[in-house]
Write a protein that holds these residues in place. Sequence first.
Motif, PDB file in Angstrom:
ATOM      1  N   LYS A   1       5.138  -0.435 -10.338  1.00 61.04           N
ATOM      2  CA  LYS A   1       3.756  -0.702 -10.727  1.00 61.04           C
ATOM      3  C   LYS A   1       2.917  -0.837  -9.464  1.00 61.04           C
ATOM      4  O   LYS A   1       3.155  -1.698  -8.629  1.00 61.04           O
ATOM      5  CB  LYS A   1       3.680  -1.985 -11.552  1.00 61.04           C
ATOM      6  N   LEU A   2       1.932   0.045  -9.316  1.00 60.11           N
ATOM      7  CA  LEU A   2       1.081   0.010  -8.133  1.00 60.11           C
ATOM      8  C   LEU A   2       0.199  -1.229  -8.152  1.00 60.11           C
ATOM      9  O   LEU A   2      -0.334  -1.598  -9.195  1.00 60.11           O
ATOM     10  CB  LEU A   2       0.209   1.261  -8.072  1.00 60.11           C
ATOM     11  N   PRO A   3       0.024  -1.868  -7.005  1.00 57.10           N
ATOM     12  CA  PRO A   3      -0.854  -3.037  -6.957  1.00 57.10           C
ATOM     13  C   PRO A   3      -2.309  -2.633  -7.135  1.00 57.10           C
ATOM     14  O   PRO A   3      -2.728  -1.564  -6.693  1.00 57.10           O
ATOM     15  CB  PRO A   3      -0.600  -3.603  -5.561  1.00 57.10           C
ATOM     16  N   LYS A   4      -3.075  -3.499  -7.786  1.00 59.84           N
ATOM     17  CA  LYS A   4      -4.502  -3.240  -7.983  1.00 59.84           C
ATOM     18  C   LYS A   4      -5.224  -3.347  -6.647  1.00 59.84           C
ATOM     19  O   LYS A   4      -4.879  -4.162  -5.806  1.00 59.84           O
ATOM     20  CB  LYS A   4      -5.101  -4.230  -8.969  1.00 59.84           C
ATOM     21  N   SER A   5      -6.245  -2.513  -6.493  1.00 57.65           N
ATOM     22  CA  SER A   5      -7.030  -2.519  -5.278  1.00 57.65           C
ATOM     23  C   SER A   5      -8.479  -2.812  -5.618  1.00 57.65           C
ATOM     24  O   SER A   5      -9.030  -2.249  -6.560  1.00 57.65           O
ATOM     25  CB  SER A   5      -6.923  -1.162  -4.584  1.00 57.65           C
ATOM     26  N   TYR A   6      -9.086  -3.699  -4.834  1.00 56.21           N
ATOM     27  CA  TYR A   6     -10.470  -4.086  -5.021  1.00 56.21           C
ATOM     28  C   TYR A   6     -11.297  -3.597  -3.831  1.00 56.21           C
ATOM     29  O   TYR A   6     -10.747  -3.383  -2.741  1.00 56.21           O
ATOM     30  CB  TYR A   6     -10.575  -5.602  -5.188  1.00 56.21           C
ATOM     31  N   PRO A   7     -12.611  -3.427  -4.008  1.00 56.54           N
ATOM     32  CA  PRO A   7     -13.423  -2.800  -2.957  1.00 56.54           C
ATOM     33  C   PRO A   7     -13.332  -3.436  -1.568  1.00 56.54           C
ATOM     34  O   PRO A   7     -13.079  -2.750  -0.608  1.00 56.54           O
ATOM     35  CB  PRO A   7     -14.846  -2.907  -3.500  1.00 56.54           C
ATOM     36  N   LEU A   8     -13.494  -4.708  -1.406  1.00 60.87           N
ATOM     37  CA  LEU A   8     -13.530  -5.306  -0.079  1.00 60.87           C
ATOM     38  C   LEU A   8     -12.178  -5.860   0.357  1.00 60.87           C
ATOM     39  O   LEU A   8     -11.790  -5.728   1.514  1.00 60.87           O
ATOM     40  CB  LEU A   8     -14.580  -6.428  -0.045  1.00 60.87           C
ATOM     41  N   ILE A   9     -11.436  -6.427  -0.573  1.00 63.78           N
ATOM     42  CA  ILE A   9     -10.183  -7.090  -0.207  1.00 63.78           C
ATOM     43  C   ILE A   9      -8.959  -6.203  -0.402  1.00 63.78           C
ATOM     44  O   ILE A   9      -7.850  -6.603  -0.061  1.00 63.78           O
ATOM     45  CB  ILE A   9     -10.011  -8.405  -0.996  1.00 63.78           C
TER      46      ILE A   9
ATOM     47  N   SER B   1       7.194  10.145  -6.217  1.00 65.14           N
ATOM     48  CA  SER B   1       7.073  10.735  -4.881  1.00 65.14           C
ATOM     49  C   SER B   1       7.682   9.858  -3.790  1.00 65.14           C
ATOM     50  O   SER B   1       7.814  10.280  -2.654  1.00 65.14           O
ATOM     51  CB  SER B   1       5.601  10.982  -4.548  1.00 65.14           C
ATOM     52  N   LEU B   2       8.037   8.628  -4.122  1.00 60.56           N
ATOM     53  CA  LEU B   2       8.593   7.639  -3.195  1.00 60.56           C
ATOM     54  C   LEU B   2       7.636   7.309  -2.048  1.00 60.56           C
ATOM     55  O   LEU B   2       8.050   6.861  -0.993  1.00 60.56           O
ATOM     56  CB  LEU B   2       9.938   8.104  -2.627  1.00 60.56           C
ATOM     57  N   THR B   3       6.348   7.534  -2.236  1.00 63.33           N
ATOM     58  CA  THR B   3       5.337   7.266  -1.214  1.00 63.33           C
ATOM     59  C   THR B   3       4.084   6.739  -1.877  1.00 63.33           C
ATOM     60  O   THR B   3       3.665   7.265  -2.902  1.00 63.33           O
ATOM     61  CB  THR B   3       4.995   8.553  -0.440  1.00 63.33           C
ATOM     62  N   PHE B   4       3.483   5.694  -1.296  1.00 62.89           N
ATOM     63  CA  PHE B   4       2.190   5.240  -1.799  1.00 62.89           C
ATOM     64  C   PHE B   4       1.375   4.631  -0.665  1.00 62.89           C
ATOM     65  O   PHE B   4       1.900   4.278   0.386  1.00 62.89           O
ATOM     66  CB  PHE B   4       2.347   4.270  -2.975  1.00 62.89           C
ATOM     67  N   VAL B   5       0.083   4.543  -0.902  1.00 70.06           N
ATOM     68  CA  VAL B   5      -0.845   4.004   0.084  1.00 70.06           C
ATOM     69  C   VAL B   5      -1.225   2.597  -0.353  1.00 70.06           C
ATOM     70  O   VAL B   5      -1.762   2.409  -1.442  1.00 70.06           O
ATOM     71  CB  VAL B   5      -2.100   4.892   0.211  1.00 70.06           C
ATOM     72  N   LEU B   6      -0.928   1.633   0.482  1.00 66.66           N
ATOM     73  CA  LEU B   6      -1.287   0.240   0.232  1.00 66.66           C
ATOM     74  C   LEU B   6      -2.616  -0.023   0.909  1.00 66.66           C
ATOM     75  O   LEU B   6      -2.755   0.158   2.119  1.00 66.66           O
ATOM     76  CB  LEU B   6      -0.212  -0.692   0.782  1.00 66.66           C
ATOM     77  N   LYS B   7      -3.595  -0.418   0.124  1.00 66.07           N
ATOM     78  CA  LYS B   7      -4.931  -0.672   0.669  1.00 66.07           C
ATOM     79  C   LYS B   7      -5.024  -2.122   1.093  1.00 66.07           C
ATOM     80  O   LYS B   7      -4.898  -3.029   0.294  1.00 66.07           O
ATOM     81  CB  LYS B   7      -5.990  -0.311  -0.362  1.00 66.07           C
ATOM     82  N   ARG B   8      -5.252  -2.316   2.387  1.00 63.49           N
ATOM     83  CA  ARG B   8      -5.344  -3.636   2.976  1.00 63.49           C
ATOM     84  C   ARG B   8      -6.807  -4.087   2.991  1.00 63.49           C
ATOM     85  O   ARG B   8      -7.705  -3.290   2.786  1.00 63.49           O
ATOM     86  CB  ARG B   8      -4.804  -3.606   4.411  1.00 63.49           C
ATOM     87  N   PRO B   9      -7.066  -5.359   3.278  1.00 64.08           N
ATOM     88  CA  PRO B   9      -8.456  -5.826   3.361  1.00 64.08           C
ATOM     89  C   PRO B   9      -9.251  -5.105   4.446  1.00 64.08           C
ATOM     90  O   PRO B   9      -8.699  -4.661   5.447  1.00 64.08           O
ATOM     91  CB  PRO B   9      -8.307  -7.307   3.687  1.00 64.08           C
ATOM     92  N   PHE B  10     -10.556  -4.996   4.213  1.00 61.29           N
ATOM     93  CA  PHE B  10     -11.517  -4.406   5.134  1.00 61.29           C
ATOM     94  C   PHE B  10     -11.252  -2.937   5.440  1.00 61.29           C
ATOM     95  O   PHE B  10     -11.520  -2.462   6.532  1.00 61.29           O
ATOM     96  CB  PHE B  10     -11.604  -5.222   6.433  1.00 61.29           C
ATOM     97  N   GLY B  11     -10.686  -2.216   4.484  1.00 56.65           N
ATOM     98  CA  GLY B  11     -10.547  -0.772   4.608  1.00 56.65           C
ATOM     99  C   GLY B  11      -9.313  -0.276   5.332  1.00 56.65           C
ATOM    100  O   GLY B  11      -9.140   0.928   5.481  1.00 56.65           O
ATOM    101  N   TYR B  12      -8.447  -1.140   5.807  1.00 50.29           N
ATOM    102  CA  TYR B  12      -7.221  -0.686   6.450  1.00 50.29           C
ATOM    103  C   TYR B  12      -6.264  -0.171   5.384  1.00 50.29           C
ATOM    104  O   TYR B  12      -6.178  -0.736   4.290  1.00 50.29           O
ATOM    105  CB  TYR B  12      -6.547  -1.815   7.236  1.00 50.29           C
TER     106      TYR B  12
END
Length: 176
Positions: free
Chosen positions: A32-40, A66-77
């Motif tokens: 289950k992919l983690p939810k991503s919010y705009p700023l955090i 695909s065994l690959t995903f992008v984790l969105k960190r705070p402040f756009g990282y």
Amino acid sequence: MLDLELLASLLFCLLLPLLLFFSLRPSSSSGKLPKSYPLIGSYLAIFANRKLRIQWTSEVVTGIPSLTFVLKRPFGYVQVLTANPAVVQHMLKTHFHIYKKGDLNHTTLSDLLGNGIFNSDGTTWKFQRQFNTRSLRKFVEQVVDTELNARLLPILAAAAANKTVRFPRHPQKVRL
């Protein structure tokens, strides 16, 4: 205008505990992919799984086809996590020069990796990449030659001149 700001502050203070209650629970479902919010970004999911971060990211990665995903960190990282051998080969071998490490990564890993090939970009990376088998062999020959001439031969010459023998500190381990 003041009433609108006060109302917004009260609404935020009332909704924050509910948001934290529902989003700070560790996710136990793999894939289950983690939810991503705009700023955090996905900070809430990262924070909720902070004690079992490696297990959590492993579950997420292995649960995706695909065994690959992008984790969105705070402040756009962003952070790319993968368990796909083809992606790893693409990133570390065939197209290494495309993937920039950046200043943050270089600063973080410089104590461990220094300025070597795994922590460099651009011209520094190209220079490090030129280190091939022939140059490695030449480097090893120079180091071994220096160590033999500067360290070992003087010790052996002094021992031969004095007709002395140095035993190791643990003679019981030496087999004759």
